[in-house]
Design a protein around this motif. Structure first.
Motif, PDB file in Angstrom:
ATOM      1  N   LYS A 133     -25.093  42.947 125.702  1.00 54.73           N
ATOM      2  CA  LYS A 133     -26.070  43.828 125.069  1.00 54.73           C
ATOM      3  C   LYS A 133     -26.931  44.530 126.112  1.00 54.73           C
ATOM      4  O   LYS A 133     -27.470  45.614 125.855  1.00 54.73           O
ATOM      5  CB  LYS A 133     -26.955  43.031 124.111  1.00 54.73           C
ATOM      6  N   LYS A 134     -27.073  43.914 127.270  1.00 54.04           N
ATOM      7  CA  LYS A 134     -27.859  44.516 128.343  1.00 54.04           C
ATOM      8  C   LYS A 134     -27.091  45.623 129.046  1.00 54.04           C
ATOM      9  O   LYS A 134     -27.687  46.458 129.729  1.00 54.04           O
ATOM     10  CB  LYS A 134     -28.262  43.452 129.366  1.00 54.04           C
ATOM     11  N   ARG A 135     -25.767  45.618 128.923  1.00 54.16           N
ATOM     12  CA  ARG A 135     -24.934  46.629 129.577  1.00 54.16           C
ATOM     13  C   ARG A 135     -24.858  47.865 128.685  1.00 54.16           C
ATOM     14  O   ARG A 135     -23.821  48.187 128.101  1.00 54.16           O
ATOM     15  CB  ARG A 135     -23.549  46.055 129.863  1.00 54.16           C
ATOM     16  N   ASN A 136     -25.979  48.537 128.601  1.00 50.64           N
ATOM     17  CA  ASN A 136     -26.091  49.639 127.658  1.00 50.64           C
ATOM     18  C   ASN A 136     -27.113  50.648 128.161  1.00 50.64           C
ATOM     19  O   ASN A 136     -28.011  50.322 128.940  1.00 50.64           O
ATOM     20  CB  ASN A 136     -26.512  49.102 126.287  1.00 50.64           C
ATOM     21  N   VAL A 137     -26.965  51.869 127.731  1.00 49.73           N
ATOM     22  CA  VAL A 137     -27.953  52.936 127.893  1.00 49.73           C
ATOM     23  C   VAL A 137     -27.943  53.721 126.585  1.00 49.73           C
ATOM     24  O   VAL A 137     -26.867  54.037 126.064  1.00 49.73           O
ATOM     25  CB  VAL A 137     -27.600  53.869 129.073  1.00 49.73           C
ATOM     26  N   HIS A 138     -29.107  54.014 126.054  1.00 50.02           N
ATOM     27  CA  HIS A 138     -29.178  54.726 124.784  1.00 50.02           C
ATOM     28  C   HIS A 138     -29.284  56.233 125.034  1.00 50.02           C
ATOM     29  O   HIS A 138     -30.151  56.688 125.780  1.00 50.02           O
ATOM     30  CB  HIS A 138     -30.381  54.241 123.975  1.00 50.02           C
TER      31      HIS A 138
END
Length: 213
Positions: A133-138
């Motif tokens: 879940k931390k491996r994300n960019v919105h």
């Protein structure tokens, strides 16, 4: 993590805030890349997304996250962005980021088609592990509007560490061959200062220029 240790005291200070986020909206200026896209039959949004995400990955400050109470640096993130489905409701496209422009665009377009065709909300993070879940960019784009500012919905400000970027309608090309759009960048202030957002803007401009050169 060597670079982070130089600012750990800044992180500790902002992490104690109820809302440790910085959210800047600014005018981003880039060379007009749309003629290049037309010539090479590439969709402009996906080319610009490529420039944004690949520039962001090269800035350490946007790669820090908090996992199990400790600051970590992720190696990469999923490429994702908001899409309207056939009912004009929000959905999410998600795909594996690539450093190759044509591969990135191909994956991005395919992911967009899947999200557009789905009546239900897809590509949420519910099924992911806490670390993934931390491996994300919105990412969100509102091409119908000249964006001035944006406030993102955030479940808990204090625990939020995922960068969120948004932009609106591109301007008409200027006499100097450049175009502008308002971009908003939200990030944890323990990791990111206004200077790092400035560096990101410079990197995006440089990457666009390099592609069309």
């Amino acid at each position: 993590m060597h670079n982070f240790e130089k600012r750990r005291d800044r992180y500790n200070a902002f992490a104690s805030f109820e809302n440790p986020l910085v959210n800047l909206s600014f005018e981003l200026e880039v060379p007009d890349f749309r003629p290049f896209c037309k010539e090479h039959k590439l969709p402009p949004f996906h080319v610009f997304l490529y420039c944004v995400l690949n520039s962001l990955k090269e800035n350490d400050n946007f790669m820090y996250r908090v996992h199990e109470g400790e600051v970590i640096k992720i190696d990469d993130f999923m490429a994702s962005y908001t899409v309207l489905n056939r009912d004009n409701n929000l959905n999410f496209a998600r795909f594996e980021r690539s450093s190759d422009l044509h591969e990135f665009v191909e994956r991005s377009v395919a992911a967009k088609k899947i999200a557009e065709a789905s009546d239900t909300l897809v590509n949420t993070t519910e099924a992911l592990s806490p670390l993934d879940k931390k491996r994300n960019v919105h990412i969100t784009c509102m091409p119908w509007l000249k964006l001035v500012a944006i406030e993102h919905p955030i479940y808990c400000h204090k625990n939020y560490d995922i960068p969120s970027l948004a932009w609106g309608r591109f301007s008409d090309p200027r006499a100097d061959g450049k175009l502008t759009m308002t971009m908003s960048v939200l990030a944890h202030h323990g990791f990111v200062d206004g200077y790092h957002i400035h560096l990101l803007a410079q990197a995006i401009e440089a990457r666009v220029a390099k592609i069309i050169a």
